[in-house]
Design a protein around this motif. Sequence first.
Motif, PDB file in Angstrom:
ATOM      1  N   ARG A 150      14.661  -8.676  17.461  1.00 62.22           N
ATOM      2  CA  ARG A 150      15.676  -8.538  18.452  1.00 62.22           C
ATOM      3  C   ARG A 150      16.012  -9.752  18.841  1.00 62.22           C
ATOM      4  O   ARG A 150      15.012 -10.483  19.593  1.00 62.22           O
ATOM      5  N   VAL A 151      17.344 -10.210  18.778  1.00 66.03           N
ATOM      6  CA  VAL A 151      17.543 -11.552  19.255  1.00 66.03           C
ATOM      7  C   VAL A 151      18.552 -11.327  20.539  1.00 66.03           C
ATOM      8  O   VAL A 151      19.498 -10.521  20.346  1.00 66.03           O
ATOM      9  N   PHE A 152      18.229 -12.157  21.449  1.00 62.23           N
ATOM     10  CA  PHE A 152      19.411 -12.122  22.560  1.00 62.23           C
ATOM     11  C   PHE A 152      20.097 -13.329  22.447  1.00 62.23           C
ATOM     12  O   PHE A 152      19.843 -14.678  22.345  1.00 62.23           O
ATOM     13  N   ASP A 153      21.361 -13.037  22.315  1.00 58.53           N
ATOM     14  CA  ASP A 153      22.296 -14.007  22.035  1.00 58.53           C
ATOM     15  C   ASP A 153      23.599 -13.472  22.642  1.00 58.53           C
ATOM     16  O   ASP A 153      24.308 -12.642  22.107  1.00 58.53           O
ATOM     17  N   ASP A 154      24.413 -14.243  23.562  1.00 58.97           N
ATOM     18  CA  ASP A 154      25.493 -13.727  24.356  1.00 58.97           C
ATOM     19  C   ASP A 154      26.785 -13.944  23.554  1.00 58.97           C
ATOM     20  O   ASP A 154      27.816 -13.365  23.851  1.00 58.97           O
ATOM     21  N   VAL A 155      26.802 -15.000  22.466  1.00 59.85           N
ATOM     22  CA  VAL A 155      28.133 -15.109  21.734  1.00 59.85           C
ATOM     23  C   VAL A 155      27.475 -15.202  20.235  1.00 59.85           C
ATOM     24  O   VAL A 155      26.800 -16.056  19.781  1.00 59.85           O
ATOM     25  N   TYR A 156      28.087 -14.124  19.300  1.00 59.24           N
ATOM     26  CA  TYR A 156      27.725 -13.965  17.999  1.00 59.24           C
ATOM     27  C   TYR A 156      28.737 -14.814  17.251  1.00 59.24           C
ATOM     28  O   TYR A 156      30.045 -14.307  17.414  1.00 59.24           O
ATOM     29  N   VAL A 157      28.309 -15.851  16.644  1.00 62.29           N
ATOM     30  CA  VAL A 157      29.507 -16.668  15.484  1.00 62.29           C
ATOM     31  C   VAL A 157      28.499 -17.005  14.250  1.00 62.29           C
ATOM     32  O   VAL A 157      27.662 -17.484  14.187  1.00 62.29           O
ATOM     33  N   GLN A 158      29.106 -16.201  13.117  1.00 56.07           N
ATOM     34  CA  GLN A 158      28.742 -16.715  12.018  1.00 56.07           C
ATOM     35  C   GLN A 158      29.847 -16.503  10.853  1.00 56.07           C
ATOM     36  O   GLN A 158      30.313 -15.489  10.568  1.00 56.07           O
ATOM     37  N   THR A 159      30.381 -17.817  10.510  1.00 62.18           N
ATOM     38  CA  THR A 159      31.356 -18.030   9.485  1.00 62.18           C
ATOM     39  C   THR A 159      30.993 -18.223   8.222  1.00 62.18           C
ATOM     40  O   THR A 159      31.664 -18.358   7.310  1.00 62.18           O
ATOM     41  N   GLU A 160      29.745 -18.527   7.920  1.00 68.33           N
ATOM     42  CA  GLU A 160      29.328 -19.255   7.030  1.00 68.33           C
ATOM     43  C   GLU A 160      28.268 -18.320   5.997  1.00 68.33           C
ATOM     44  O   GLU A 160      27.884 -17.263   6.531  1.00 68.33           O
ATOM     45  N   ALA A 171      30.416 -10.290  11.389  1.00 69.58           N
ATOM     46  CA  ALA A 171      29.577  -9.481  12.435  1.00 69.58           C
ATOM     47  C   ALA A 171      28.376  -9.162  11.778  1.00 69.58           C
ATOM     48  O   ALA A 171      28.178  -9.155  10.521  1.00 69.58           O
ATOM     49  N   PRO A 172      27.300  -8.832  12.536  1.00 66.78           N
ATOM     50  CA  PRO A 172      26.112  -8.375  12.099  1.00 66.78           C
ATOM     51  C   PRO A 172      26.183  -7.326  11.203  1.00 66.78           C
ATOM     52  O   PRO A 172      27.079  -6.108  11.754  1.00 66.78           O
ATOM     53  N   GLY A 173      25.610  -7.208  10.013  1.00 63.08           N
ATOM     54  CA  GLY A 173      25.672  -6.203   9.267  1.00 63.08           C
ATOM     55  C   GLY A 173      26.632  -6.200   8.218  1.00 63.08           C
ATOM     56  O   GLY A 173      26.906  -5.496   7.257  1.00 63.08           O
ATOM     57  N   ASP A 174      27.497  -7.130   8.385  1.00 61.32           N
ATOM     58  CA  ASP A 174      28.714  -7.440   7.318  1.00 61.32           C
ATOM     59  C   ASP A 174      28.231  -8.287   6.198  1.00 61.32           C
ATOM     60  O   ASP A 174      28.072  -9.711   6.702  1.00 61.32           O
ATOM     61  N   ASN A 175      27.792  -7.971   5.006  1.00 58.46           N
ATOM     62  CA  ASN A 175      27.442  -8.978   4.058  1.00 58.46           C
ATOM     63  C   ASN A 175      26.108  -9.909   4.339  1.00 58.46           C
ATOM     64  O   ASN A 175      26.346 -10.977   4.377  1.00 58.46           O
ATOM     65  N   GLY A 212      24.744 -11.406   9.061  1.00 59.74           N
ATOM     66  CA  GLY A 212      26.220 -11.000   8.350  1.00 59.74           C
ATOM     67  C   GLY A 212      27.364 -11.875   9.023  1.00 59.74           C
ATOM     68  O   GLY A 212      27.134 -12.376  10.073  1.00 59.74           O
ATOM     69  N   SER A 213      28.444 -11.923   8.235  1.00 60.68           N
ATOM     70  CA  SER A 213      29.678 -12.578   8.801  1.00 60.68           C
ATOM     71  C   SER A 213      30.808 -11.733   8.485  1.00 60.68           C
ATOM     72  O   SER A 213      30.938 -11.059   7.155  1.00 60.68           O
TER      73      SER A 213
END
Length: 562
Positions: free
Chosen positions: A412-422, A465-469, A462-463
Amino acid sequence: MKRKYATGIAALLLLVFAAGCNYPGMTAPTPFVFPTADMTMTVVVAPTGTEQAAATATEENLPAEPGVTSTTAPATSSPPGGSPTSQPQVTNTTQPPTQAPAATRTATGTQQPASSSGPSARRGTSITAAYLRDRPTLDGSFDEWTLDRYRIESVVAGSSSVSGVEDLSGRAMFGWDEENLYIAVRVLDDVYVQEASGEDLFKGDSIEILLDTDVPADYYVQSLSPDDFQLGISPGAGEPGVDPEAYLWYPSSIRGSRSRVRVGAMRTDEGYRLEAAIPWSTFEVTPRSGQHFGFAFSISDNDRRGEAVQQSMVSSSAARELTDPTTWGDLTLGGAPAPSNPTPTPGSTTGALEAVYTSQAPDINANLGDWSSGRYDVNAVVFGGGSWTGPSDLSGDLRLAWDEDNLYLAVRVFDDVYVQTESGRDLFLGDSLEILLDRDLAADAQVRSLSPDDFQLGISPGSPAPGDNPNAYLWYPQNSEGARSQVRSAARRTDDGYIVEAAVPWSVFGIDPKEGDEFGFVFSISDNDSRSTARQESMTATTSGRVLTDPTTWGRLKLTAP
């Protein structure tokens, strides 16, 4: 008496004549062609090796956390000035980058035997690279640089073309961390001309780095060896900042563009500024505090628009000769300062973890309802302390389990901004997870560099959003690098971060597990809060002392019974 005298002269002439001829079975040595004065920057290269070909054995592909993506690297065409006869061939292996490539050194002129050991540091100009706790932004601006500035003013080629310091000179700063050698240089150059690229980039305004990675082994050797590197960097085509690139000319067997070298440059009123992050893998090196390298930093100049030519060069080493490392200076890696952000006290661990055996494999669905094992805090800040604002910015709690087929994890990750484009090998540049695992503790308990039994695996939730690929990628060992589609993972967003579950087959690590097994182990979480830039801003881990390239700093994982 006269007859004897004449006979003596004839014998002497015959001896001189014979000495000038080749005896049967003997071949005349191939002459070595040294570069002319204004061509000293370029090395002669032989086999055309692509960066991809070299990646398996060099560390081009050990990205790991503060991973630096790059721009290409400058090169030289069959560098003017010739090269040593029979270039040393570098044999790439999967051994840690600290081990020098096995190759036979080819001597030019007089040299000590390659086995002779000399001092650890070269004489001449001494430069110190300061340890950087936070990596600089590579944009040509020096706002983050407060290091010693070294003069780059010694004219080593084309002196008749240098009219003064305003025509060609520089001030340079040097830094390092576990991933990169960093350079910031302010160049004075009244006319900017760069109309060449690739292996010819030295024929325009550019910089050059010469680095000897094993000084004691060839301290007295006056010719290039497989542990000597020549890297060029172009600030940009036409203007600084426009398509900058990097090129490795030497060793010739692995020459080619180096796209993982990141470059930022900008024009100024009196010249240009350039920043660069050069992965240590470029030089096949695992760095450590106090390490010494043979080193020369140089700047090339071309003032002729419409013509690709290297007119002149200034260097940090006044005696610099490309093909003679004994004329280079010294680069020392300064010690790491204490971290600016202390490790957060809540939940910090010593890295001693247990995975409990399960006879009922958890569903990989990002739901923690079927997990009853203990939790481990992932709160120790190990990178980017200046960017970390607190546990709500980046932290987590981890659960571990195992069976004969898989290592299971739920975090379980605490992270106020989710960014994953790679994705793939660059997934660490966004919000992601990382596993470091040393398969054979007994074999290398004291080894402070990566070995073929050490593994570095990354998982993207995921990119975009979490769960996307979601996907997984193995960076190390280098000869096994690539995507790992057999890793099953699921992720979902939460109000304060995200949850990831994963089943990692033991086959990824080449392990046949059994109860009681112990491994070197660290679990880490990477964070990126910038929606406009792919970068690794910070990292927290289960082990506060974690250093990617030093398994002795990792924690431990033990496989236990239920």
